[in-house]
Design an enzyme around this catalytic site. Structure first.
Site, short mmCIF file in Angstrom:
data_model
loop_
_atom_site.label_atom_id
_atom_site.label_comp_id
_atom_site.label_asym_id
_atom_site.label_seq_id
_atom_site.Cartn_x
_atom_site.Cartn_y
_atom_site.Cartn_z
N HIS A 139 -125.80 -75.90 -120.98
CA HIS A 139 -127.14 -75.45 -120.56
C HIS A 139 -128.26 -75.90 -121.52
O HIS A 139 -129.15 -75.11 -121.85
CB HIS A 139 -127.15 -73.93 -120.41
CG HIS A 139 -126.35 -73.42 -119.23
ND1 HIS A 139 -126.15 -74.14 -118.09
CD2 HIS A 139 -125.69 -72.24 -119.05
CE1 HIS A 139 -125.41 -73.44 -117.23
NE2 HIS A 139 -125.11 -72.29 -117.79
N HIS A 214 -130.90 -70.00 -113.14
CA HIS A 214 -129.64 -69.29 -113.41
C HIS A 214 -129.75 -67.80 -113.06
O HIS A 214 -129.28 -66.94 -113.82
CB HIS A 214 -129.28 -69.48 -114.88
CG HIS A 214 -127.84 -69.33 -115.21
ND1 HIS A 214 -127.13 -68.17 -115.00
CD2 HIS A 214 -126.95 -70.20 -115.74
CE1 HIS A 214 -125.89 -68.35 -115.42
NE2 HIS A 214 -125.74 -69.58 -115.87
N GLU A 349 -125.72 -71.57 -108.81
CA GLU A 349 -126.62 -72.49 -109.51
C GLU A 349 -126.55 -73.87 -108.85
O GLU A 349 -125.54 -74.54 -108.91
CB GLU A 349 -126.19 -72.62 -110.97
CG GLU A 349 -126.11 -71.30 -111.71
CD GLU A 349 -125.09 -71.35 -112.85
OE1 GLU A 349 -125.16 -72.23 -113.71
OE2 GLU A 349 -124.18 -70.49 -112.87
#
Ligand code: GLA
Length: 384
Positions: A139, A214, A349
């Site tokens: 991420h 997210h 996601e």
């Protein structure tokens, strides 16, 4: 809700309202814009002020987005009787977000999901990224990952509902990635009851880009998501290793606990067979969406019987990470004193496949100078 003073932004070429990062302000174009209220959400430890934008549409739906991480902090949607509830996990103060959390509602970049061993090679050069999810990169990395920086924001005029554009300039070398990158995301709460996120990015050096939101959803606004029903428009998934990094293989979902395509299924029914390392058992995998990267389609439907709430995910992306909050362990307390335990929320996601820069058989994620990265995802808030 009242109206806020705002500046109307027009595209530099005079005709394209949808051009995210190319919007410029025309002098003297100020007017009232209903549906967006800007307020203070407090300050970061550095003293930087964080703003919260509250978007309300004509049907009374509410989406709140703050500048820190361009984060969706709340999303209020009606049930089958018109009763509103916040269906996204989040916190009531910026301090709690800054203390650390697992990307709740965050805009994730430069590269969402994993990059193997935090390395990729471009133009003969190997780039080294943070291995913040050992042994892999996750991420966007460390302190300057895009969920942990304060974005600039401006209210923008869009034809389909109240909207705010968030922009971030990421310097060449930040978190180890090459290229100066200008990124933007426009959140619109449409009058058709969708939260639309339109992302754009440009770079001055080739760089992998993969952006997502997210959000953790819980359609009851309490309890767990084990009773939610799910459909995913995917017949295959990218196989993950024990650290959830793609092996490169694309496998069929048929006859596995990952099949949410043949017919919708209750999330909790096969969850114990979904994999993961004890105690983090559950779903955490990337689906290869139909019809691939070509169109804009509904790729998932999540519903909950008692409230009748139905969430549809629409996107142009080729992948979808389905994650059941396996790592939530009750140590974080969110809004209204809600303790976030395992399976409190579901993430869907939209994304390119994890670790694409290291897999030639996955769709390309390298953005080149002169190109503009664009992608769109919508959360449609419906009732069954
Ligand atoms: C993603 C990952 C998960 C987990 C969460 C954040 O969904 O796939 O493994 O890291 O983010 O906790």
């Amino acid at each position: 809700m009242g109206a806020a003073r705002a500046t109307v932004y027009h595209a530099s070429d005079g005709n394209d309202w949808y051009n995210g990062i190319e919007l410029v302000c025309e002098e003297g174009m100020e007017e009232d814009m209903a549906g967006v209220i800007k307020s203070s959400f407090g300050k970061l430890k550095s003293g930087v002020a964080v703003d919260l934008y509250t978007l309300t549409n004509k049907n009374g739906l509410v989406a709140k987005i703050m500048t820190f991480g361009a984060t969706l902090t709340e999303l209020h949607a009606p049930d089958k009787d018109g009763k509103m509830a916040n269906i996204c996990l989040g916190f009531d103060s910026v301090e709690k977000y800054e203390k650390g959390h697992p990307y709740m509602g965050s805009t994730v970049g430069r590269y969402c999901n994993r990059i193997g061993k935090g390395r990729f090679t471009l133009g003969g050069k190997t780039y080294k990224l943070a291995t913040n999810n050992p042994p892999n990169h996750l991420h966007g990395g460390g302190p300057k990952a895009w969920d942990k920086v304060n974005w600039k924001a401006q209210i923008v005029a869009r034809p389909d509902g109240p909207a705010v554009q968030f922009t971030y300039f990421s310097k060449d070398g930040e978190e180890g990635y090459p290229g100066n990158v200008n990124a933007s995301v426009i959140y619109t709460l449409t009058e058709a009851n969708t939260v639309k996120m339109e992302y754009a990015a440009t770079t001055d050096k080739p760089c992998p880009i993969n952006l997502t939101n997210h959000a953790y959803f819980n359609l009851k606004g309490k309890g767990t998501i084990l009773d939610h029903e799910l459909y995913i428009a995917a017949k295959s998934y990218t196989e993950g290793d024990e650290d959830l990094l793609p092996t490169g293989k694309i496998l069929p979902v048929v006859d596995t606990p990952y099949d949410f395509f043949a017919q919708p299924a209750i999330v909790g029914d096969r969850l114990l067979a979904a994999g993961g390392k004890e105690p983090n058992i559950g779903y955490d995998l990337n689906y290869v969406l139909l019809p691939g990267a070509k169109g804009y389609a509904t790729v998932a439907r999540l519903s909950e019987a008692t409230t009748g709430r139905l969430l549809e995910i629409r996107t142009d992306q080729p992948g979808l990470q389905f994650y059941t909050g396996n790592f939530l362990d009750g140590t974080l307390t969110g809004k209204g004193g809600w303790k976030y335990v395992q399976y409190s929320g579901i993430c869907l996601e939209t994304q390119h496949f994890p670790d694409s820069p290291n897999h030639k058989n996955f769709p390309n994620t390298i953005l080149m100078p002169g190109q503009t990265y664009r992608t769109r995802t919508e959360y449609a808030l419906l009732v069954k």
